[in-house]
Design a protein around this motif. Structure first.
Motif, PDB file in Angstrom:
ATOM      1  N   ILE A 323       0.471  -0.957  -0.095  1.00 49.16           N
ATOM      2  CA  ILE A 323       0.224   0.002  -0.018  1.00 49.16           C
ATOM      3  C   ILE A 323       0.974   1.245  -0.007  1.00 49.16           C
ATOM      4  CG2 ILE A 323      -0.182  -0.170   2.657  1.00 49.16           C
ATOM      5  CD1 ILE A 323      -3.509   1.153   2.563  1.00 49.16           C
ATOM      6  N   HIS A 324       0.380   2.208  -1.156  1.00 49.72           N
ATOM      7  CA  HIS A 324       1.173   3.676  -0.992  1.00 49.72           C
ATOM      8  C   HIS A 324       0.156   5.063  -0.669  1.00 49.72           C
ATOM      9  CE1 HIS A 324       4.328   0.756  -1.976  1.00 49.72           C
ATOM     10  NE2 HIS A 324       4.032   0.272  -3.039  1.00 49.72           N
ATOM     11  N   GLN A 325       0.696   5.830  -0.402  1.00 46.89           N
ATOM     12  CA  GLN A 325      -0.297   6.830  -0.076  1.00 46.89           C
ATOM     13  C   GLN A 325      -0.074   7.571  -1.726  1.00 46.89           C
ATOM     14  OE1 GLN A 325       0.542   9.548   3.327  1.00 46.89           O
ATOM     15  NE2 GLN A 325       0.330  11.330   1.226  1.00 46.89           N
ATOM     16  N   GLN A 326      -1.168   8.484  -1.881  1.00 50.84           N
ATOM     17  CA  GLN A 326      -1.379   8.674  -3.154  1.00 50.84           C
ATOM     18  C   GLN A 326      -0.726   9.662  -3.194  1.00 50.84           C
ATOM     19  OE1 GLN A 326      -0.317   7.421  -6.554  1.00 50.84           O
ATOM     20  NE2 GLN A 326       0.529   6.128  -5.157  1.00 50.84           N
ATOM     21  N   LYS A 327      -2.264  10.483  -2.628  1.00 50.72           N
ATOM     22  CA  LYS A 327      -2.742  11.956  -2.522  1.00 50.72           C
ATOM     23  C   LYS A 327      -3.228  12.085  -1.520  1.00 50.72           C
ATOM     24  CE  LYS A 327      -4.451  12.820  -6.692  1.00 50.72           C
ATOM     25  NZ  LYS A 327      -5.737  12.995  -7.661  1.00 50.72           N
ATOM     26  N   VAL A 328      -3.401  13.762  -1.075  1.00 51.97           N
ATOM     27  CA  VAL A 328      -4.162  14.087   0.031  1.00 51.97           C
ATOM     28  C   VAL A 328      -4.984  15.364  -0.673  1.00 51.97           C
ATOM     29  CG1 VAL A 328      -3.581  15.378   2.648  1.00 51.97           C
ATOM     30  CG2 VAL A 328      -2.369  13.539   1.257  1.00 51.97           C
ATOM     31  N   ILE A 329      -6.284  15.515   0.066  1.00 52.47           N
ATOM     32  CA  ILE A 329      -7.290  16.500  -0.625  1.00 52.47           C
ATOM     33  C   ILE A 329      -7.694  16.931   0.795  1.00 52.47           C
ATOM     34  CG2 ILE A 329      -9.317  16.615  -1.465  1.00 52.47           C
ATOM     35  CD1 ILE A 329      -6.734  15.847  -3.221  1.00 52.47           C
ATOM     36  N   THR A 330      -7.643  18.485   0.958  1.00 57.72           N
ATOM     37  CA  THR A 330      -7.881  19.258   2.171  1.00 57.72           C
ATOM     38  C   THR A 330      -8.691  19.914   1.875  1.00 57.72           C
ATOM     39  OG1 THR A 330      -6.917  21.031   1.212  1.00 57.72           O
ATOM     40  CG2 THR A 330      -5.198  19.515   3.209  1.00 57.72           C
ATOM     41  N   LEU A 331     -10.655  20.110   2.694  1.00 61.14           N
ATOM     42  CA  LEU A 331     -11.224  20.852   2.985  1.00 61.14           C
ATOM     43  C   LEU A 331     -11.650  21.482   3.428  1.00 61.14           C
ATOM     44  CD1 LEU A 331     -11.561  17.230   1.774  1.00 61.14           C
ATOM     45  CD2 LEU A 331     -13.893  17.883   1.485  1.00 61.14           C
ATOM     46  N   SER A 332     -12.436  22.231   2.711  1.00 57.34           N
ATOM     47  CA  SER A 332     -13.350  23.915   4.335  1.00 57.34           C
ATOM     48  C   SER A 332     -14.205  23.096   4.683  1.00 57.34           C
ATOM     49  CB  SER A 332     -13.363  25.032   3.766  1.00 57.34           C
ATOM     50  OG  SER A 332     -14.218  24.420   2.651  1.00 57.34           O
ATOM     51  N   GLU A 333     -14.131  23.527   5.645  1.00 56.36           N
ATOM     52  CA  GLU A 333     -15.569  23.140   7.010  1.00 56.36           C
ATOM     53  C   GLU A 333     -17.068  22.953   6.515  1.00 56.36           C
ATOM     54  OE1 GLU A 333     -17.970  25.352  10.646  1.00 56.36           O
ATOM     55  OE2 GLU A 333     -15.275  23.564  11.791  1.00 56.36           O
ATOM     56  N   GLU A 334     -17.507  21.628   6.284  1.00 57.61           N
ATOM     57  CA  GLU A 334     -18.833  21.682   5.497  1.00 57.61           C
ATOM     58  C   GLU A 334     -20.110  22.901   6.233  1.00 57.61           C
ATOM     59  OE1 GLU A 334     -18.853  20.169   2.590  1.00 57.61           O
ATOM     60  OE2 GLU A 334     -16.614  19.472   2.618  1.00 57.61           O
TER      61      GLU A 334
END
Length: 334
Positions: A323-334
């Protein structure tokens, strides 16, 4: 040929520190020698150099093993101190080579290793518990609610002997996650599978709650999040096509090529609810992502807490069992 074992850097470093302060304690005949005690000891050294007195204060700090001075020490400082004491081993790398050899348990070097591990426990365990609870936004009064996918096949076909059952990979992931929670003294832990899950989640309250979803397709709570478009255009999934969609890009599992994708997400909602999502496109992805979280939650913690965003989604690719980390997505508060 001598066999070696892998020992983590901090443990080796603290072992080297224990090697040094053991000698200091023998020479001063004190468990917690003061700076003055250490200066007197250094002056008795046959190769005494007045410049070596500058390390006396640091040595006395390291001898206070009820504090984390030794854990935070630098290997360069240890090298200077061991040279000032004229010890047989005067360099971290030299000590590293020796401590990594598979000596018998009676070896002096294993004695330092055991002392280092016991020393680190007084800080590591407490910190892990604090960090893990912060990682989950855990509150004792509301606890953790873990949701497993529940397959009601017996309700759909009365010829089936079982009414409900869960997937092996989901159950295994939940077991590992619960082990982690138990180790971190999380006592308020519940598993939910019935139809009341969504109703409970949608209660209009502002209490801080943490909900952990195991699996993607078929999980009642993740289906509810998708239906309400809580994740916006950031993240979605297509069960019929066996795909997930992250930032508009599609990712598909491929059994022939032994490829799957997994997701870990910590979503912070406006109603103070925290969603932890652990799931794969297929059960294999869920299982491998769950194992990764179990072993490497501190790495994920660092990603989540260093981000200024309210929510974080991490994509993993599983290929040939790795398993390998591919991508990190950050989101503003919902």
């Amino acid at each position: 040929m001598k066999k070696t074992v892998k020992i983590c850097y901090d443990t080796v470093k603290v072992s080297f520190g224990m090697y040094i302060i053991d000698e200091v304690r023998k020479r001063t005949n004190k468990e917690y020698p003061t700076e003055t005690d250490i200066k007197k000891m250094l002056q008795k050294n046959t190769k005494y150099n007045p410049d070596t007195l500058c390390v006396a204060k640091q040595i006395s700090r390291y001898c206070k093993t009820n504090h984390n001075f030794l854990l935070k020490g630098k290997e360069e400082t240890f090298n200077i101190i061991s040279a000032a004491l004229n010890l047989p081993v005067q360099h971290f790398n030299q000590f590293h080579e020796r401590i990594n050899q598979l000596y018998k348990r009676s070896s002096n070097y294993y004695t330092y290793l055991e002392k280092a591990e016991n020393y680190m426990l007084q800080f590591k365990d407490a910190n892990d518990e604090v960090y893990f609870k912060k990682f989950l936004n855990y509150k004792e009064e509301t606890g953790i609610k873990t949701i497993l996918i529940n397959y009601p096949f017996g309700e759909l076909d009365t010829n089936l002997p079982a009414t409900h059952f869960g997937a092996y990979t989901d159950i295994k992931t939940e077991v590992l996650f619960k082990q982690l929670c138990t180790r971190m003294n999380i006592t308020n832990y519940k598993i939910l599978t019935d139809s009341s899950v969504v109703e409970q989640f949608e209660k209009q309250n502002k209490k801080p709650e943490t909900w952990v979803n195991i699996g993607l397709f078929g999980n009642r709570l993740t289906a509810s999040l998708l239906k309400k478009n809580i994740l916006g255009n950031y993240f979605s999934w297509l069960p019929q096509q066996n795909k997930i969609v992250l930032m508009g890009k599609e990712y598909a599992a491929n059994r022939e090529k032994k490829i799957d994708y997994g997701i870990f997400a910590r979503l912070q909602l406006a109603n103070r609810k925290t969603i932890i999502l652990i799931g794969g496109i297929e059960g294999y992805g869920t299982e491998k992502t769950g194992e990764y979280v179990w072993r490497n939650w501190r790495k994920i913690y660092d990603i989540v807490t260093t981000s200024e965003a309210a929510s974080v989604i991490i994509l993993f690719k599983i290929f040939n069992g790795k398993i390998h980390q591919q991508k990190v997505i950050t989101l503003s508060e919902e």
